[in-house]
Design a protein around this motif. Structure first.
Motif, PDB file in Angstrom:
ATOM      1  N   TYR A   1      22.105  -4.667  14.129  1.00 39.88           N
ATOM      2  CA  TYR A   1      21.402  -5.697  13.319  1.00 39.88           C
ATOM      3  C   TYR A   1      20.305  -6.003  14.155  1.00 39.88           C
ATOM      4  CZ  TYR A   1      19.791  -9.765  11.094  1.00 39.88           C
ATOM      5  OH  TYR A   1      18.901 -10.626  10.602  1.00 39.88           O
ATOM      6  N   PRO A   2      20.274  -6.210  15.390  1.00 40.93           N
ATOM      7  CA  PRO A   2      19.232  -7.125  15.947  1.00 40.93           C
ATOM      8  C   PRO A   2      18.024  -5.561  15.939  1.00 40.93           C
ATOM      9  CG  PRO A   2      20.991  -7.415  17.416  1.00 40.93           C
ATOM     10  CD  PRO A   2      21.549  -6.623  16.183  1.00 40.93           C
ATOM     11  N   MET A   3      18.278  -4.594  16.080  1.00 41.05           N
ATOM     12  CA  MET A   3      17.143  -3.643  16.042  1.00 41.05           C
ATOM     13  C   MET A   3      16.781  -3.184  14.721  1.00 41.05           C
ATOM     14  SD  MET A   3      15.971  -3.951  19.157  1.00 41.05           S
ATOM     15  CE  MET A   3      15.066  -2.638  19.169  1.00 41.05           C
ATOM     16  N   GLN A   4      17.950  -2.775  14.044  1.00 49.93           N
ATOM     17  CA  GLN A   4      17.869  -1.886  12.931  1.00 49.93           C
ATOM     18  C   GLN A   4      17.374  -2.872  11.749  1.00 49.93           C
ATOM     19  OE1 GLN A   4      17.739   1.356  12.805  1.00 49.93           O
ATOM     20  NE2 GLN A   4      17.205   1.389  10.922  1.00 49.93           N
TER      21      GLN A   4
ATOM     22  N   ASN B   1      29.058  -6.305  15.635  1.00 48.94           N
ATOM     23  CA  ASN B   1      29.130  -6.201  14.247  1.00 48.94           C
ATOM     24  C   ASN B   1      29.502  -7.706  13.792  1.00 48.94           C
ATOM     25  OD1 ASN B   1      29.882  -4.448  11.694  1.00 48.94           O
ATOM     26  ND2 ASN B   1      32.092  -5.591  11.932  1.00 48.94           N
ATOM     27  N   ASP B   2      30.127  -8.538  14.426  1.00 52.73           N
ATOM     28  CA  ASP B   2      30.144  -9.896  13.955  1.00 52.73           C
ATOM     29  C   ASP B   2      28.667 -10.762  13.917  1.00 52.73           C
ATOM     30  OD1 ASP B   2      32.960  -9.548  13.758  1.00 52.73           O
ATOM     31  OD2 ASP B   2      33.380 -10.641  15.645  1.00 52.73           O
ATOM     32  N   LEU B   3      28.010 -10.354  15.053  1.00 50.53           N
ATOM     33  CA  LEU B   3      26.717 -10.677  14.786  1.00 50.53           C
ATOM     34  C   LEU B   3      25.756 -10.393  13.767  1.00 50.53           C
ATOM     35  CD1 LEU B   3      24.211 -11.661  17.531  1.00 50.53           C
ATOM     36  CD2 LEU B   3      23.467  -9.690  16.126  1.00 50.53           C
ATOM     37  N   LYS B   4      26.008  -9.175  13.110  1.00 49.96           N
ATOM     38  CA  LYS B   4      25.414  -8.538  12.118  1.00 49.96           C
ATOM     39  C   LYS B   4      25.825  -9.545  10.914  1.00 49.96           C
ATOM     40  CE  LYS B   4      27.014  -4.889   9.640  1.00 49.96           C
ATOM     41  NZ  LYS B   4      27.226  -3.613   9.592  1.00 49.96           N
ATOM     42  N   VAL B   5      27.290  -9.750  10.662  1.00 51.91           N
ATOM     43  CA  VAL B   5      27.793 -10.494   9.562  1.00 51.91           C
ATOM     44  C   VAL B   5      27.329 -11.766   9.395  1.00 51.91           C
ATOM     45  CG1 VAL B   5      29.756 -11.189   8.521  1.00 51.91           C
ATOM     46  CG2 VAL B   5      29.794  -9.199   9.250  1.00 51.91           C
TER      47      VAL B   5
ATOM     48  N   ILE C   1      11.030  -5.317   1.845  1.00 51.13           N
ATOM     49  CA  ILE C   1      12.608  -5.148   2.708  1.00 51.13           C
ATOM     50  C   ILE C   1      12.960  -3.995   1.878  1.00 51.13           C
ATOM     51  CG2 ILE C   1      12.648  -7.501   3.187  1.00 51.13           C
ATOM     52  CD1 ILE C   1      14.208  -8.014   0.451  1.00 51.13           C
ATOM     53  N   TRP C   2      12.270  -3.430   1.005  1.00 56.90           N
ATOM     54  CA  TRP C   2      13.007  -2.292   0.077  1.00 56.90           C
ATOM     55  C   TRP C   2      14.114  -1.554   0.776  1.00 56.90           C
ATOM     56  CZ3 TRP C   2      15.251  -0.905  -3.888  1.00 56.90           C
ATOM     57  CH2 TRP C   2      15.718   0.354  -4.303  1.00 56.90           C
ATOM     58  N   PRO C   3      13.632  -0.818   1.960  1.00 57.38           N
ATOM     59  CA  PRO C   3      14.319   0.156   2.512  1.00 57.38           C
ATOM     60  C   PRO C   3      15.759  -0.651   3.008  1.00 57.38           C
ATOM     61  CG  PRO C   3      12.180   0.230   3.649  1.00 57.38           C
ATOM     62  CD  PRO C   3      12.274  -0.862   2.699  1.00 57.38           C
ATOM     63  N   GLY C   4      15.894  -1.987   3.313  1.00 54.94           N
ATOM     64  CA  GLY C   4      16.982  -2.511   3.870  1.00 54.94           C
ATOM     65  C   GLY C   4      17.916  -2.969   2.523  1.00 54.94           C
ATOM     66  N   LEU C   5      17.386  -2.642   1.469  1.00 53.72           N
ATOM     67  CA  LEU C   5      18.275  -3.066   0.308  1.00 53.72           C
ATOM     68  C   LEU C   5      19.390  -2.232  -0.133  1.00 53.72           C
ATOM     69  CD1 LEU C   5      15.712  -4.593  -2.246  1.00 53.72           C
ATOM     70  CD2 LEU C   5      17.149  -5.880  -0.701  1.00 53.72           C
ATOM     71  N   LEU C   6      19.525  -1.241   0.724  1.00 54.71           N
ATOM     72  CA  LEU C   6      20.394  -0.122   0.656  1.00 54.71           C
ATOM     73  C   LEU C   6      21.688  -0.461   1.350  1.00 54.71           C
ATOM     74  CD1 LEU C   6      18.416   2.973   0.973  1.00 54.71           C
ATOM     75  CD2 LEU C   6      18.917   1.756  -1.151  1.00 54.71           C
ATOM     76  N   SER C   7      21.686  -1.778   1.996  1.00 49.96           N
ATOM     77  CA  SER C   7      23.110  -2.132   2.716  1.00 49.96           C
ATOM     78  C   SER C   7      23.659  -3.169   1.495  1.00 49.96           C
ATOM     79  CB  SER C   7      22.496  -2.920   4.017  1.00 49.96           C
ATOM     80  OG  SER C   7      23.281  -4.066   4.126  1.00 49.96           O
ATOM     81  N   PHE C   8      25.166  -3.233   1.771  1.00 46.29           N
ATOM     82  CA  PHE C   8      25.983  -3.988   0.942  1.00 46.29           C
ATOM     83  C   PHE C   8      25.480  -5.402   1.161  1.00 46.29           C
ATOM     84  CE2 PHE C   8      29.655  -6.902   0.366  1.00 46.29           C
ATOM     85  CZ  PHE C   8      29.912  -6.824  -0.866  1.00 46.29           C
TER      86      PHE C   8
ATOM     87  N   ALA D   1      22.905  -6.796   2.438  1.00 42.85           N
ATOM     88  CA  ALA D   1      21.558  -7.064   1.963  1.00 42.85           C
ATOM     89  C   ALA D   1      21.456  -7.251   0.474  1.00 42.85           C
ATOM     90  CB  ALA D   1      20.520  -5.882   2.334  1.00 42.85           C
ATOM     91  N   ILE D   2      22.264  -6.610  -0.320  1.00 38.37           N
ATOM     92  CA  ILE D   2      22.499  -6.832  -1.603  1.00 38.37           C
ATOM     93  C   ILE D   2      23.204  -8.129  -2.025  1.00 38.37           C
ATOM     94  CG2 ILE D   2      23.504  -5.941  -3.796  1.00 38.37           C
ATOM     95  CD1 ILE D   2      23.043  -3.052  -2.556  1.00 38.37           C
ATOM     96  N   GLU D   3      23.997  -8.176  -1.192  1.00 39.69           N
ATOM     97  CA  GLU D   3      24.965  -9.563  -1.485  1.00 39.69           C
ATOM     98  C   GLU D   3      23.865 -10.790  -1.232  1.00 39.69           C
ATOM     99  OE1 GLU D   3      29.265 -10.864  -0.006  1.00 39.69           O
ATOM    100  OE2 GLU D   3      28.060 -10.298   1.706  1.00 39.69           O
ATOM    101  N   ASN D   4      23.123 -10.879  -0.154  1.00 41.01           N
ATOM    102  CA  ASN D   4      22.167 -11.896   0.190  1.00 41.01           C
ATOM    103  C   ASN D   4      21.076 -12.090  -0.945  1.00 41.01           C
ATOM    104  OD1 ASN D   4      23.270 -12.575   2.702  1.00 41.01           O
ATOM    105  ND2 ASN D   4      22.005 -11.102   3.916  1.00 41.01           N
ATOM    106  N   GLY D   5      20.798 -10.862  -1.592  1.00 36.83           N
ATOM    107  CA  GLY D   5      19.927 -10.914  -2.439  1.00 36.83           C
ATOM    108  C   GLY D   5      20.203 -11.442  -3.699  1.00 36.83           C
ATOM    109  N   LEU D   6      21.522 -11.246  -4.045  1.00 35.55           N
ATOM    110  CA  LEU D   6      22.045 -11.838  -5.221  1.00 35.55           C
ATOM    111  C   LEU D   6      22.319 -13.310  -4.986  1.00 35.55           C
ATOM    112  CD1 LEU D   6      24.780  -9.313  -6.137  1.00 35.55           C
ATOM    113  CD2 LEU D   6      22.599  -9.783  -7.689  1.00 35.55           C
ATOM    114  N   GLY D   7      22.698 -13.602  -3.535  1.00 29.29           N
ATOM    115  CA  GLY D   7      22.852 -15.085  -3.109  1.00 29.29           C
ATOM    116  C   GLY D   7      21.402 -15.962  -3.440  1.00 29.29           C
ATOM    117  N   VAL D   8      20.574 -15.522  -2.872  1.00 28.01           N
ATOM    118  CA  VAL D   8      19.092 -15.965  -3.098  1.00 28.01           C
ATOM    119  C   VAL D   8      19.045 -16.177  -4.607  1.00 28.01           C
ATOM    120  CG1 VAL D   8      16.570 -15.556  -2.706  1.00 28.01           C
ATOM    121  CG2 VAL D   8      18.021 -15.274  -0.896  1.00 28.01           C
ATOM    122  N   LEU D   9      18.964 -15.112  -5.379  1.00 26.55           N
ATOM    123  CA  LEU D   9      18.546 -15.340  -6.922  1.00 26.55           C
ATOM    124  C   LEU D   9      19.716 -16.398  -7.554  1.00 26.55           C
ATOM    125  CD1 LEU D   9      18.149 -11.454  -7.940  1.00 26.55           C
ATOM    126  CD2 LEU D   9      16.384 -13.337  -7.358  1.00 26.55           C
ATOM    127  N   ASN D  10      20.811 -16.411  -7.111  1.00 27.96           N
ATOM    128  CA  ASN D  10      21.714 -17.539  -7.749  1.00 27.96           C
ATOM    129  C   ASN D  10      21.283 -18.909  -7.034  1.00 27.96           C
ATOM    130  OD1 ASN D  10      24.079 -18.327  -9.022  1.00 27.96           O
ATOM    131  ND2 ASN D  10      24.829 -18.554  -6.970  1.00 27.96           N
TER     132      ASN D  10
END
Length: 153
Positions: free
Chosen positions: A46-49, A94-98, A128-135, A137-146
């Protein structure tokens, strides 16, 4: 006895210096490189990618945002880094990423994503388009829209 006291406090001293060395980089994309090195995470973590990658992308694209959008970018960048500083030590990469992904929705919304112009919101999506291919990131996007939707009710 002195040796025992020294051994008890050395981990706290080294942890404090690691934290402060990265916290000095808050609002600089290299903050993520520091966290990655401190946590011994791989370049694909997560920190780099995600963190550093999109921090740099926003920096390159900032001229495409309105004044309000630019302010939003700066505030969200600081928020995400400050949230990461609060994470307990000893987290795996991995926990840091979550945990990092979980901080995105609040940072985006609390700093005014919902109030950004349509053009700025579209530019966020383009950036952020390239990053939206991650579950996550999609979950976050839906959270923001909600959050934006429910705040209008």
């Amino acid at each position: 006895m002195k040796l025992l006291l020294i051994l008890l406090f050395v981990p706290f001293i080294s942890f404090a210096s690691e934290k402060s060395s990265c916290s000095e980089l808050i609002n600089d994309c290299e903050y993520y490189s520091c966290v990655s090195a401190t946590k011994h995470c791989e370049n694909s973590s997560y920190p780099m990618q995600f963190g550093r990658r999109f921090c740099l992308r926003y920096g390159k694209e900032i001229h495409k945002f309105s004044r309000q959008g630019r302010l939003w970018i700066v505030n969200v960048r600081k928020c995400l880094m400050n949230e990461m500083e609060k994470f307990e030590d000893g987290l795996s990469c991995n926990d840091l990423k979550v945990k990092a992904f979980k901080s995105h929705v609040a940072c985006y919304v609390d700093h005014g994503f919902c109030e950004l112009s349509l053009k700025d919101k579209q530019q966020v999506m383009t950036t952020i388009w390239p990053g939206l291919l991650s579950f996550l990131a999609i979950e976050n996007g839906l959270g923001v829209l909600n959050s934006c939707y429910t705040s209008k009710l």
